[in-house]
Design a protein around this motif. Structure first.
Motif, mmCIF file in Angstrom:
data_model
loop_
_atom_site.group_PDB
_atom_site.id
_atom_site.type_symbol
_atom_site.label_atom_id
_atom_site.label_comp_id
_atom_site.label_asym_id
_atom_site.label_seq_id
_atom_site.Cartn_x
_atom_site.Cartn_y
_atom_site.Cartn_z
ATOM 1 N N GLY A 157 -3.873 -2.146 9.393
ATOM 2 C CA GLY A 157 -2.433 -2.384 9.414
ATOM 3 C C GLY A 157 -1.997 -3.806 9.630
ATOM 4 O O GLY A 157 -0.823 -4.130 9.438
ATOM 5 N N ARG A 162 5.042 -4.470 4.752
ATOM 6 C CA ARG A 162 6.101 -3.479 4.950
ATOM 7 C C ARG A 162 7.455 -4.140 5.172
ATOM 8 O O ARG A 162 8.481 -3.467 5.178
ATOM 9 C CB ARG A 162 5.785 -2.587 6.146
ATOM 10 C CG ARG A 162 4.654 -1.619 5.905
ATOM 11 C CD ARG A 162 4.750 -0.400 6.819
ATOM 12 N NE ARG A 162 4.484 -0.685 8.202
ATOM 13 C CZ ARG A 162 5.346 -0.450 9.201
ATOM 14 N NH1 ARG A 162 6.548 0.023 8.948
ATOM 15 N NH2 ARG A 162 5.003 -0.720 10.445
ATOM 16 N N CYS A 186 1.642 -2.153 4.394
ATOM 17 C CA CYS A 186 2.159 -0.850 3.986
ATOM 18 C C CYS A 186 1.021 0.068 3.526
ATOM 19 O O CYS A 186 0.285 -0.283 2.591
ATOM 20 C CB CYS A 186 3.181 -1.022 2.864
ATOM 21 S SG CYS A 186 3.916 0.542 2.337
ATOM 22 N N PRO A 187 0.893 1.250 4.135
ATOM 23 C CA PRO A 187 -0.143 2.189 3.700
ATOM 24 C C PRO A 187 0.114 2.764 2.311
ATOM 25 O O PRO A 187 -0.779 3.376 1.725
ATOM 26 C CB PRO A 187 -0.087 3.287 4.767
ATOM 27 C CG PRO A 187 1.304 3.236 5.290
ATOM 28 C CD PRO A 187 1.689 1.784 5.256
ATOM 29 N N ARG A 210 -4.259 -0.859 -0.448
ATOM 30 C CA ARG A 210 -5.210 0.253 -0.392
ATOM 31 C C ARG A 210 -6.495 -0.097 -1.153
ATOM 32 O O ARG A 210 -7.603 0.109 -0.654
ATOM 33 C CB ARG A 210 -4.571 1.523 -0.978
ATOM 34 C CG ARG A 210 -3.434 2.082 -0.137
ATOM 35 C CD ARG A 210 -2.714 3.209 -0.861
ATOM 36 N NE ARG A 210 -3.540 4.409 -0.928
ATOM 37 C CZ ARG A 210 -3.512 5.397 -0.042
ATOM 38 N NH1 ARG A 210 -2.686 5.340 0.998
ATOM 39 N NH2 ARG A 210 -4.289 6.458 -0.184
ATOM 40 N N LEU A 249 -0.520 0.080 12.978
ATOM 41 C CA LEU A 249 0.135 1.066 12.124
ATOM 42 C C LEU A 249 1.652 1.012 12.221
ATOM 43 O O LEU A 249 2.344 1.499 11.322
ATOM 44 C CB LEU A 249 -0.367 2.474 12.493
ATOM 45 C CG LEU A 249 -1.890 2.645 12.589
ATOM 46 C CD1 LEU A 249 -2.248 4.081 12.930
ATOM 47 C CD2 LEU A 249 -2.560 2.230 11.287
ATOM 48 N N TRP A 297 0.143 7.369 6.694
ATOM 49 C CA TRP A 297 -0.995 6.716 7.344
ATOM 50 C C TRP A 297 -2.170 7.683 7.480
ATOM 51 O O TRP A 297 -3.334 7.289 7.394
ATOM 52 C CB TRP A 297 -0.611 6.184 8.720
ATOM 53 C CG TRP A 297 -0.150 4.761 8.730
ATOM 54 C CD1 TRP A 297 1.052 4.281 9.146
ATOM 55 C CD2 TRP A 297 -0.901 3.612 8.298
ATOM 56 N NE1 TRP A 297 1.101 2.917 9.017
ATOM 57 C CE2 TRP A 297 -0.084 2.478 8.484
ATOM 58 C CE3 TRP A 297 -2.167 3.433 7.758
ATOM 59 C CZ2 TRP A 297 -0.497 1.186 8.173
ATOM 60 C CZ3 TRP A 297 -2.583 2.144 7.445
ATOM 61 C CH2 TRP A 297 -1.758 1.042 7.652
ATOM 62 N N ASN A 298 -1.865 8.950 7.706
ATOM 63 C CA ASN A 298 -2.920 9.952 7.829
ATOM 64 C C ASN A 298 -3.792 9.964 6.579
ATOM 65 O O ASN A 298 -5.025 10.013 6.658
ATOM 66 C CB ASN A 298 -2.300 11.329 8.058
ATOM 67 C CG ASN A 298 -3.345 12.412 8.260
ATOM 68 O OD1 ASN A 298 -3.936 12.534 9.316
ATOM 69 N ND2 ASN A 298 -3.568 13.212 7.233
ATOM 70 N N PHE A 347 -4.235 7.492 4.542
ATOM 71 C CA PHE A 347 -4.950 6.214 4.489
ATOM 72 C C PHE A 347 -6.219 6.274 5.348
ATOM 73 O O PHE A 347 -7.319 5.929 4.897
ATOM 74 C CB PHE A 347 -4.023 5.097 4.988
ATOM 75 C CG PHE A 347 -4.502 3.703 4.701
ATOM 76 C CD1 PHE A 347 -3.929 2.949 3.695
ATOM 77 C CD2 PHE A 347 -5.520 3.122 5.449
ATOM 78 C CE1 PHE A 347 -4.362 1.646 3.437
ATOM 79 C CE2 PHE A 347 -5.963 1.837 5.195
ATOM 80 C CZ PHE A 347 -5.383 1.094 4.184
#
Length: 481
Positions: free
Chosen positions: A112, A127, A143-144, A150, A175, A223-224, A226
């Motif tokens: 993050g 973000r 940003c996730p 990513r 995060l 986020w989960n 990610f």
């Protein structure tokens, strides 16, 4: 093996009523946060004979996992990417030497945070909700839902494990769960689980109002996904993950996609934190934040009060061991001494900063000036506890945490500030964490009438080891007489 079944039968027959019960497997409680030199620096660290002696000691004492810190160019001061080694030859040598001793080694990373001065930083990954500026960092929150971030981060994981040979990784949040969503005006290609209107985009205050309450779960869900992708890639390579969501906060995620959750940064009271976290999913790894535990930090005085150290360490083990929250060891090699505040190209935060003050206070007290860690606590006490604890939590142990009632009261039970947990393997272990004053207590054989009185010391751990049902237990204490 027969003794194990006898002890398990005894525990079942005596209806141990406890907070929760765990069967232990895939648990390596001995971790060290290892300083691989320091950062910022003029001279990237190369390991020496001192490092090899430490690794020999870890192997001898049963330590399992080495978390290597300051191995990479976090801020880009050397013109390298955030996950490029400062001294690649030295790092690879260190990893090889860990493996030669059957030690797992994992690097520090963050999904993050990224310093805006690092050459790999791209504004489109942001973000747009502000930076974390402390010590010498200027960290943007990423940003996730950014496809670019990513792709970069997931490829980094593959490279670290496949190329360097790391055995997993430690990820440190960033995060931003208290300020969810993305308000980057240049992020049209980001995927959002929180719907944001064009008018809201780019308006941080408006965004914060718009995403309170139920929509916070949507951001956590993004986020989960990610961190689940991190987990999949690491597990594909048989690695392990240590996750630091922040301080001692509970996971807001749908899935537990890590092997250990690290707690403790910025925590000023061990007992309050234990009470808050004792129902967390195993396994928990504890970080004793000495910048808060042995200083007058509320008064902005970070001078380490070393007279508090033994008592605080013993209290920490007494509180954590009954809940499977064994701490890590702060260790490693700082490297050559240098003035961190006089390194060309490195600017420090203007004004007051807690971590900066902790660095200065350690230096003044004669210790290496470290940011989030310290060499204040020693190894001897840590290894004494680790030696006993590893025997208590060997594979396929059944742990009864916070035992409050049994059919036959043969040993002290949880009451008030006395926490008692039972661990059953080829012995029956009773861990008594005395978080209050010294007490005289009665201990009996598991069967029969033999009994004796023992003293459990104030704010310390006492362990009873039963070798069979009819003999009195061995009493293991950790305070020097």
């Amino acid at each position: 093996m027969a003794d194990r079944l006898i002890f398990l039968k005894w525990a079942r027959d005596n209806n141990l009523r406890c907070l929760k019960k765990n069967r232990i497997y895939n648990y390596a409680p001995g971790h060290t946060r290892y300083q691989f030199g320091h950062y910022p620096t003029r001279r990237p660290y190369y390991p020496t004979e001192k490092d090899w002696k430490l690794l020999d000691l870890y192997a001898e004492k049963g330590l399992g996992v080495v978390h290597v810190w300051w191995w990479n160019d976090i801020c880009g001061f050397f013109g390298k990417g955030v996950y490029e080694s400062l001294n690649e030859k030295g790092l690879r040598k260190f990893i090889d030497e860990c493996h030669r001793r059957s030690l797992k080694v994992i690097p520090y990373v963050s999904p993050g945070y990224l310093d805006v001065r690092n050459p790999v930083y791209q504004e489109e990954w942001s973000r747009g909700v502000g930076h974390l500026v402390e010590v010498y960092y200027d960290l943007d929150m990423l940003c996730p839902g950014s496809p670019g971030w990513r792709m970069y981060f997931f490829n980094t994981i593959d490279r670290l494990m496949d190329d360097y040979g790391f055995d997993g990784l430690y990820w440190d949040g960033g995060l931003g769960l208290k300020r969810p969503g993305c308000s980057n005006p240049n992020s049209d290609n980001h995927i959002h689980f929180i719907e944001i209107s064009p008018e809201e985009k780019g308006n941080v205050n408006h965004l914060a109002d718009a995403v309170k309450g139920r929509t916070n779960k949507s951001f956590a869900a993004l986020w989960n996904d990610f961190i689940c992708e991190i987990y999949v890639r690491v597990k594909k390579r048989n690695g392990l993950i240590v996750a630091h969501i922040g301080s001692d906060v509970e996971s807001p995620f749908e899935d537990k996609c890590w092997d250990y959750q690290l707690l403790g940064e910025g925590v000023p009271d061990i007992l309050t934190s234990i009470e808050k976290t004792k129902m967390y999913e195993p396994y928990v790894l504890r970080f004793n934040d000495w910048s808060h535990l042995i200083t007058n930090w509320k008064d902005r005085d970070f001078t380490p009060r070393l007279e508090l150290l033994p008592k605080t360490e013993n209290l920490s083990f007494a509180a954590t061991i009954p809940y499977l929250q064994f701490p890590w060891l702060e260790d490693g090699c700082y490297g050559e001494e240098e003035n961190l505040f006089n390194i060309p190209g490195v600017s420090w935060k203007k004004g007051y900063d807690n971590w900066t003050e902790w660095i200065k206070a350690q230096k003044k007290a004669g210790f290496p000036p470290l940011m989030g860690a310290s060499f204040i606590a020693g190894r001897e006490r840590y290894f004494r506890y680790l030696d006993v604890y590893k025997q208590m939590v060997k594979e396929n142990t059944v742990a009864y945490l916070e035992v409050k009632e049994t059919k036959k009261k043969r040993f002290p039970l949880t009451e008030g500030k006395r926490i008692v947990s039972v661990f059953v393997n080829n012995f029956l272990w009773v861990a008594i964490g005395n978080l209050g004053n010294s007490q005289k207590l009665l201990v009996k054989a598991l069967e029969g009438e033999d009994k004796k009185e023992i003293i459990i010391n104030q704010e310390s751990l006492t362990v009873l080891r039963y070798y069979d049902l009819t003999s009195l237990p061995e009493v293991i204490t950790f305070l020097k007489e």
